[in-house]
Design a protein around this motif. Structure first.
Motif, short mmCIF file in Angstrom:
data_model
loop_
_atom_site.label_atom_id
_atom_site.label_comp_id
_atom_site.label_asym_id
_atom_site.label_seq_id
_atom_site.Cartn_x
_atom_site.Cartn_y
_atom_site.Cartn_z
N ASP A 151 49.30 -10.86 -20.79
CA ASP A 151 48.70 -10.21 -21.95
C ASP A 151 47.88 -8.99 -21.54
O ASP A 151 47.96 -7.94 -22.17
N VAL A 152 47.08 -9.15 -20.48
CA VAL A 152 46.25 -8.04 -20.00
C VAL A 152 47.12 -6.86 -19.60
O VAL A 152 46.82 -5.70 -19.91
N LEU A 153 48.23 -7.14 -18.92
CA LEU A 153 49.10 -6.07 -18.42
C LEU A 153 50.05 -5.52 -19.47
O LEU A 153 50.76 -4.55 -19.21
N SER A 154 50.05 -6.10 -20.66
CA SER A 154 50.97 -5.65 -21.70
C SER A 154 50.70 -4.23 -22.16
O SER A 154 51.56 -3.62 -22.81
N VAL A 155 49.55 -3.67 -21.83
CA VAL A 155 49.27 -2.27 -22.18
C VAL A 155 50.08 -1.31 -21.32
O VAL A 155 50.16 -0.12 -21.64
N LEU A 156 50.67 -1.82 -20.24
CA LEU A 156 51.48 -0.99 -19.35
C LEU A 156 52.96 -1.23 -19.61
O LEU A 156 53.37 -2.37 -19.83
N GLU A 157 53.74 -0.17 -19.56
CA GLU A 157 55.19 -0.29 -19.64
C GLU A 157 55.69 -0.94 -18.35
O GLU A 157 55.02 -0.83 -17.31
N PRO A 158 56.84 -1.60 -18.38
CA PRO A 158 57.36 -2.25 -17.17
C PRO A 158 57.43 -1.32 -15.95
O PRO A 158 57.06 -1.72 -14.84
N GLU A 159 57.86 -0.09 -16.15
CA GLU A 159 57.93 0.84 -15.01
C GLU A 159 56.54 1.25 -14.52
O GLU A 159 56.35 1.49 -13.33
N GLU A 160 55.55 1.27 -15.40
CA GLU A 160 54.17 1.54 -14.98
C GLU A 160 53.64 0.38 -14.14
O GLU A 160 52.97 0.60 -13.13
N ARG A 161 53.92 -0.84 -14.57
CA ARG A 161 53.50 -2.02 -13.81
C ARG A 161 54.10 -1.99 -12.41
O ARG A 161 53.42 -2.26 -11.42
N THR A 162 55.38 -1.65 -12.33
CA THR A 162 56.05 -1.57 -11.03
C THR A 162 55.40 -0.50 -10.16
O THR A 162 55.15 -0.72 -8.97
N GLY A 163 55.10 0.66 -10.74
CA GLY A 163 54.45 1.74 -9.99
C GLY A 163 53.07 1.35 -9.50
O GLY A 163 52.71 1.63 -8.35
N VAL A 164 52.29 0.70 -10.35
CA VAL A 164 50.95 0.25 -9.96
C VAL A 164 51.07 -0.79 -8.84
O VAL A 164 50.36 -0.72 -7.84
N ALA A 165 51.97 -1.76 -9.02
CA ALA A 165 52.15 -2.80 -7.99
C ALA A 165 52.57 -2.19 -6.66
O ALA A 165 52.03 -2.57 -5.61
#
Length: 180
Positions: A151-165
């Motif tokens: 839920d917390v990470l839902s503000v990020l698009e999947p590709e943004e999450r991958t980039g941050v990770a």
């Protein structure tokens, strides 16, 4: 700034933007560009830890006192059946001192999460094991925890999450290499 004072944040910014703007106004020559990342990492980590800790103490189940206890219980649960590790293995998994682990173990044992006993392979060694009730309660808590993380990470698009990770993996690997 007094503790009661609110940080002024621009409509399209965050508290770090406000802090960096204050530095740029007060000391324009000072390079504070590292704060774009480091200050946000630290602030996000504090806010996440506060959020996670408040959810771990929810009524209606066995409460978990703090994020450190949750991490210890995670290490035991991840170890697989029979959910047993030595205090030394827990210290290594959590990177905490003997005193830090002892306090957590004492509290978790008192609260019914774990039990300790001698190792059948080596009577001088102690084993820490999740109790049946502790495992069942932890399984419910960890499902809720990972749901909250999503839920917390839902503000990020999947590709943004991958980039941050990917970026954080690179940073963490460098920091871990420097600390060893």
């Amino acid at each position: 700034m007094a503790e009661d004072d609110e940080i002024q944040v621009a409509d399209d910014g965050d508290s770090v933007d406000a802090m960096l703007a204050e530095w740029r106004s007060e000391w324009p020559e000072l390079d504070v560009s590292s704060g774009e990342v480091i200050a946000r990492l630290l602030r996000a980590a504090r806010l996440l830890e506060d959020l996670f800790a408040s959810r771990l103490r929810h009524p209606g189940d066995m409460p978990i006192a703090n994020v450190g206890d949750f991490d210890l219980l995670q290490a035991l649960r991840r170890s697989g059946p029979p959910y047993t590790l030595t205090p030394g293995q827990l210290r290594q998994a959590l990177i905490v001192s003997s005193a830090g682990i002892a306090g957590r173990l004492n509290r978790l044992e008192r609260e019914g999460w774990i039990e300790r006993g001698p190792s059948p392979a080596d009577g001088r060694s102690t084993l820490v094991r999740l109790t049946e009730e502790g495992r069942a309660s932890f399984d419910r808590a960890v499902e809720q925890h990972f749901s909250l993380e999503r839920d917390v990470l839902s503000v990020l698009e999947p590709e943004e999450r991958t980039g941050v990770a990917d970026a954080l993996r690179k940073l963490l690997a460098a920091l871990e290499a420097d600390s060893s």
